[in-house]
Design a protein around this motif. Structure first.
Motif, PDB file in Angstrom:
ATOM      1  N   MET A   2       0.824  -1.188   0.000  1.00  0.00           N
ATOM      2  CA  MET A   2       0.000   0.000   0.000  1.00  0.00           C
ATOM      3  C   MET A   2       0.866   1.248   0.000  1.00  0.00           C
ATOM      4  SD  MET A   2      -3.107  -1.070   2.558  1.00  0.00           S
ATOM      5  CE  MET A   2      -2.086  -2.088   3.623  1.00  0.00           C
ATOM      6  N   ARG A   3       0.552   2.199  -0.861  1.00  0.00           N
ATOM      7  CA  ARG A   3       1.293   3.434  -0.902  1.00  0.00           C
ATOM      8  C   ARG A   3       0.908   4.326   0.253  1.00  0.00           C
ATOM      9  NH1 ARG A   3      -0.914   3.628  -6.174  1.00  0.00           N
ATOM     10  NH2 ARG A   3       0.331   2.449  -7.647  1.00  0.00           N
ATOM     11  N   ASP A   4       1.765   5.339   0.515  1.00  0.00           N
ATOM     12  CA  ASP A   4       1.505   6.238   1.623  1.00  0.00           C
ATOM     13  C   ASP A   4       0.614   7.373   1.152  1.00  0.00           C
ATOM     14  OD1 ASP A   4       3.388   8.751   3.308  1.00  0.00           O
ATOM     15  OD2 ASP A   4       1.681   7.620   4.036  1.00  0.00           O
ATOM     16  N   GLU A   5      -0.625   7.406   1.619  1.00  0.00           N
ATOM     17  CA  GLU A   5      -1.501   8.508   1.281  1.00  0.00           C
ATOM     18  C   GLU A   5      -2.270   8.957   2.501  1.00  0.00           C
ATOM     19  OE1 GLU A   5      -2.097   5.384   0.554  1.00  0.00           O
ATOM     20  OE2 GLU A   5      -4.217   4.910   0.609  1.00  0.00           O
ATOM     21  N   PHE A   6      -1.765   8.626   3.687  1.00  0.00           N
ATOM     22  CA  PHE A   6      -2.561   8.733   4.884  1.00  0.00           C
ATOM     23  C   PHE A   6      -2.111   9.877   5.783  1.00  0.00           C
ATOM     24  CE2 PHE A   6      -2.452   4.158   3.760  1.00  0.00           C
ATOM     25  CZ  PHE A   6      -3.704   4.134   3.213  1.00  0.00           C
ATOM     26  N   ILE A   7      -3.070  10.412   6.545  1.00  0.00           N
ATOM     27  CA  ILE A   7      -2.837  11.505   7.472  1.00  0.00           C
ATOM     28  C   ILE A   7      -3.279  11.043   8.853  1.00  0.00           C
ATOM     29  CG2 ILE A   7      -3.447  13.897   8.040  1.00  0.00           C
ATOM     30  CD1 ILE A   7      -4.154  14.248   5.080  1.00  0.00           C
ATOM     31  N   HIS A   8      -2.514  11.408   9.878  1.00  0.00           N
ATOM     32  CA  HIS A   8      -2.913  11.021  11.234  1.00  0.00           C
ATOM     33  C   HIS A   8      -4.256  11.650  11.575  1.00  0.00           C
ATOM     34  CE1 HIS A   8      -2.292   9.610  15.298  1.00  0.00           C
ATOM     35  NE2 HIS A   8      -2.689  10.788  15.726  1.00  0.00           N
ATOM     36  N   VAL A   9      -5.145  10.845  12.172  1.00  0.00           N
ATOM     37  CA  VAL A   9      -6.503  11.311  12.462  1.00  0.00           C
ATOM     38  C   VAL A   9      -6.486  12.300  13.620  1.00  0.00           C
ATOM     39  CG1 VAL A   9      -8.799  10.627  13.205  1.00  0.00           C
ATOM     40  CG2 VAL A   9      -7.537   9.196  11.608  1.00  0.00           C
ATOM     41  N   SER A  10      -7.105  13.450  13.414  1.00  0.00           N
ATOM     42  CA  SER A  10      -7.317  14.429  14.472  1.00  0.00           C
ATOM     43  C   SER A  10      -8.539  15.250  14.103  1.00  0.00           C
ATOM     44  CB  SER A  10      -6.088  15.342  14.628  1.00  0.00           C
ATOM     45  OG  SER A  10      -5.831  16.022  13.418  1.00  0.00           O
ATOM     46  N   ASN A  11      -8.899  16.224  14.937  1.00  0.00           N
ATOM     47  CA  ASN A  11     -10.101  17.023  14.691  1.00  0.00           C
ATOM     48  C   ASN A  11     -11.274  16.120  14.350  1.00  0.00           C
ATOM     49  OD1 ASN A  11      -8.576  19.389  14.980  1.00  0.00           O
ATOM     50  ND2 ASN A  11      -7.941  19.260  12.844  1.00  0.00           N
ATOM     51  N   GLU A  12     -11.546  15.166  15.241  1.00  0.00           N
ATOM     52  CA  GLU A  12     -12.454  14.086  14.923  1.00  0.00           C
ATOM     53  C   GLU A  12     -13.906  14.474  15.151  1.00  0.00           C
ATOM     54  OE1 GLU A  12      -9.686  10.258  15.931  1.00  0.00           O
ATOM     55  OE2 GLU A  12     -10.734  11.256  17.562  1.00  0.00           O
ATOM     56  N   ILE A  13     -14.792  13.800  14.435  1.00  0.00           N
ATOM     57  CA  ILE A  13     -16.215  13.923  14.688  1.00  0.00           C
ATOM     58  C   ILE A  13     -16.697  12.625  15.296  1.00  0.00           C
ATOM     59  CG2 ILE A  13     -16.662  15.625  12.893  1.00  0.00           C
ATOM     60  CD1 ILE A  13     -17.586  13.378  11.080  1.00  0.00           C
ATOM     61  N   ASP A  14     -17.528  12.710  16.292  1.00  0.00           N
ATOM     62  CA  ASP A  14     -17.980  11.523  17.008  1.00  0.00           C
ATOM     63  C   ASP A  14     -19.129  10.878  16.257  1.00  0.00           C
ATOM     64  OD1 ASP A  14     -19.498  10.887  20.236  1.00  0.00           O
ATOM     65  OD2 ASP A  14     -18.400   9.589  18.881  1.00  0.00           O
ATOM     66  N   THR A  15     -19.021   9.564  16.029  1.00  0.00           N
ATOM     67  CA  THR A  15     -20.080   8.835  15.345  1.00  0.00           C
ATOM     68  C   THR A  15     -20.632   7.729  16.219  1.00  0.00           C
ATOM     69  OG1 THR A  15     -18.497   7.330  14.349  1.00  0.00           O
ATOM     70  CG2 THR A  15     -19.055   9.309  13.101  1.00  0.00           C
ATOM     71  N   GLY A  16     -20.383   7.800  17.500  1.00  0.00           N
ATOM     72  CA  GLY A  16     -20.893   6.770  18.405  1.00  0.00           C
ATOM     73  C   GLY A  16     -19.835   5.747  18.707  1.00  0.00           C
ATOM     74  N   SER A  17     -19.489   4.905  17.716  1.00  0.00           N
ATOM     75  CA  SER A  17     -18.467   3.897  17.935  1.00  0.00           C
ATOM     76  C   SER A  17     -17.245   4.139  17.085  1.00  0.00           C
ATOM     77  CB  SER A  17     -19.021   2.505  17.617  1.00  0.00           C
ATOM     78  OG  SER A  17     -19.362   2.432  16.271  1.00  0.00           O
TER      79      SER A  17
ATOM     80  N   ALA B 168       6.779  -7.670   7.171  1.00  0.00           N
ATOM     81  CA  ALA B 168       8.011  -8.122   6.538  1.00  0.00           C
ATOM     82  C   ALA B 168       8.747  -6.909   5.997  1.00  0.00           C
ATOM     83  CB  ALA B 168       7.700  -9.115   5.425  1.00  0.00           C
ATOM     84  N   GLN B 169      10.048  -6.890   6.203  1.00  0.00           N
ATOM     85  CA  GLN B 169      10.853  -5.727   5.843  1.00  0.00           C
ATOM     86  C   GLN B 169      11.683  -5.966   4.568  1.00  0.00           C
ATOM     87  OE1 GLN B 169      10.742  -2.678   7.745  1.00  0.00           O
ATOM     88  NE2 GLN B 169       8.914  -3.865   8.301  1.00  0.00           N
ATOM     89  N   PRO B 170      11.861  -4.895   3.773  1.00  0.00           N
ATOM     90  CA  PRO B 170      11.351  -3.541   3.963  1.00  0.00           C
ATOM     91  C   PRO B 170       9.938  -3.388   3.397  1.00  0.00           C
ATOM     92  CG  PRO B 170      12.773  -3.586   2.049  1.00  0.00           C
ATOM     93  CD  PRO B 170      12.790  -4.983   2.619  1.00  0.00           C
ATOM     94  N   ASN B 171       9.159  -2.526   4.012  1.00  0.00           N
ATOM     95  CA  ASN B 171       7.817  -2.183   3.528  1.00  0.00           C
ATOM     96  C   ASN B 171       7.447  -0.819   4.117  1.00  0.00           C
ATOM     97  OD1 ASN B 171       5.116  -1.951   2.836  1.00  0.00           O
ATOM     98  ND2 ASN B 171       4.670  -4.121   3.185  1.00  0.00           N
ATOM     99  N   ALA B 172       8.023   0.219   3.528  1.00  0.00           N
ATOM    100  CA  ALA B 172       7.877   1.567   4.077  1.00  0.00           C
ATOM    101  C   ALA B 172       6.424   2.020   4.094  1.00  0.00           C
ATOM    102  CB  ALA B 172       8.729   2.554   3.278  1.00  0.00           C
ATOM    103  N   ALA B 173       5.648   1.657   3.083  1.00  0.00           N
ATOM    104  CA  ALA B 173       4.252   2.101   3.025  1.00  0.00           C
ATOM    105  C   ALA B 173       3.435   1.510   4.169  1.00  0.00           C
ATOM    106  CB  ALA B 173       3.643   1.727   1.685  1.00  0.00           C
ATOM    107  N   SER B 174       3.646   0.225   4.456  1.00  0.00           N
ATOM    108  CA  SER B 174       2.919  -0.402   5.554  1.00  0.00           C
ATOM    109  C   SER B 174       3.341   0.172   6.897  1.00  0.00           C
ATOM    110  CB  SER B 174       3.134  -1.918   5.540  1.00  0.00           C
ATOM    111  OG  SER B 174       2.339  -2.549   6.515  1.00  0.00           O
ATOM    112  N   VAL B 175       4.619   0.471   7.050  1.00  0.00           N
ATOM    113  CA  VAL B 175       5.097   1.099   8.284  1.00  0.00           C
ATOM    114  C   VAL B 175       4.418   2.449   8.473  1.00  0.00           C
ATOM    115  CG1 VAL B 175       7.103   2.123   9.432  1.00  0.00           C
ATOM    116  CG2 VAL B 175       7.307  -0.114   8.313  1.00  0.00           C
ATOM    117  N   ARG B 176       4.341   3.258   7.416  1.00  0.00           N
ATOM    118  CA  ARG B 176       3.693   4.567   7.527  1.00  0.00           C
ATOM    119  C   ARG B 176       2.216   4.426   7.856  1.00  0.00           C
ATOM    120  NH1 ARG B 176       7.382   5.933   3.216  1.00  0.00           N
ATOM    121  NH2 ARG B 176       5.868   5.234   1.647  1.00  0.00           N
ATOM    122  N   LEU B 177       1.564   3.429   7.268  1.00  0.00           N
ATOM    123  CA  LEU B 177       0.151   3.199   7.576  1.00  0.00           C
ATOM    124  C   LEU B 177      -0.032   2.894   9.060  1.00  0.00           C
ATOM    125  CD1 LEU B 177      -2.824   2.631   6.938  1.00  0.00           C
ATOM    126  CD2 LEU B 177      -2.140   0.327   6.223  1.00  0.00           C
ATOM    127  N   HIS B 178       0.752   1.960   9.583  1.00  0.00           N
ATOM    128  CA  HIS B 178       0.615   1.574  10.989  1.00  0.00           C
ATOM    129  C   HIS B 178       0.941   2.745  11.913  1.00  0.00           C
ATOM    130  CE1 HIS B 178       0.471  -2.530   9.398  1.00  0.00           C
ATOM    131  NE2 HIS B 178       0.037  -2.902  10.589  1.00  0.00           N
TER     132      HIS B 178
END
Length: 206
Positions: A1-16, A164-174
């Motif tokens: 998976m490529r890196d396209e992700f942003i750390h979640v913040s400024n969240e809206i509550d949806t119950g669960s 399994a290494q290397p996998n920079a995209a998965s590391v960034r996702l996690h």
């Protein structure tokens, strides 16, 4: 998976579940008793797996077996074998989710017991796989976040992801989801004629 992700913040509550409105403005979140998290767009849905999904899941997974070191399996998995794996996850009262784009299954995520010993019952290991053509389209994080939300509903304490290494995209996702690296094992597997290291990341759910 490529890196396209942003750390979640400024969240809206949806119950669960909670989401950053600016990142996913099109998402409608619906919560049901049978599935505590269901994320939907006009064409994309996350729902619990059924055994009828086994064949399509094999199509996704067998690509990674045949062409990458992401999976340490070396022989393709049959639909019958995959159906047994799905049943085992259900029997352990753990979640297995699939993501659909329209009617097409494009990814899946599930958790398994980290260890069989009773004292380890609050720890699980996570797995997420996408169709090879869906990388970089935002599906990976949505699916992983849905899995984490399901695990929280089960009062589990710890999620462990082996990469399994290397996998920079998965590391960034996690790490974008809050996982921290806790271990690195050298030359754990031999595949395609080379030794492969494995790192472990963990996330405390509560």
């Amino acid at each position: 998976m490529r890196d396209e992700f942003i750390h979640v913040s400024n969240e809206i509550d949806t119950g669960s579940a909670s989401w950053r409105r600016a990142d996913y403005p099109e998402i409608i979140v619906r919560c049901r008793h049978s599935l505590s998290f269901s994320a939907m767009t006009a064409t994309r849905t996350i729902r619990p797996v059924t055994t009828a999904d086994a064949k399509r899941i094999c199509t996704i997974y067998n690509h990674y077996i045949a062409t990458t070191t992401i999976s340490f399996e070396e022989a393709p998995v049959s639909a019958a074998d995959m159906a047994h794996r799905i049943a085992d996850v259900h029997a352990a009262n753990l979640p297995w989710l699939v993501m659909l784009e329209g009617d097409k299954l494009i990814g899946y995520a599930y958790a398994t017991k980290w260890r069989a010993r009773a004292a380890c019952r609050f720890a699980v290991e996570s797995s997420v796989y996408l169709d090879k053509d869906e990388a970089g389209k935002g599906a990976g994080r949505l699916l992983y976040q849905a899995l984490l939300d399901e695990l929280r509903q089960r009062d589990l304490h710890l999620v462990i992801g082996g990469i399994a290494q290397p996998n920079a995209a998965s590391v960034r996702l996690h790490e974008g989801l809050g996982f921290e690296k806790v271990a690195h094992f050298s030359e754990v597997g031999l595949k395609f004629g080379r030794w492969i290291d494995v790192g472990y990341w963990q996330l405390k759910l509560n």
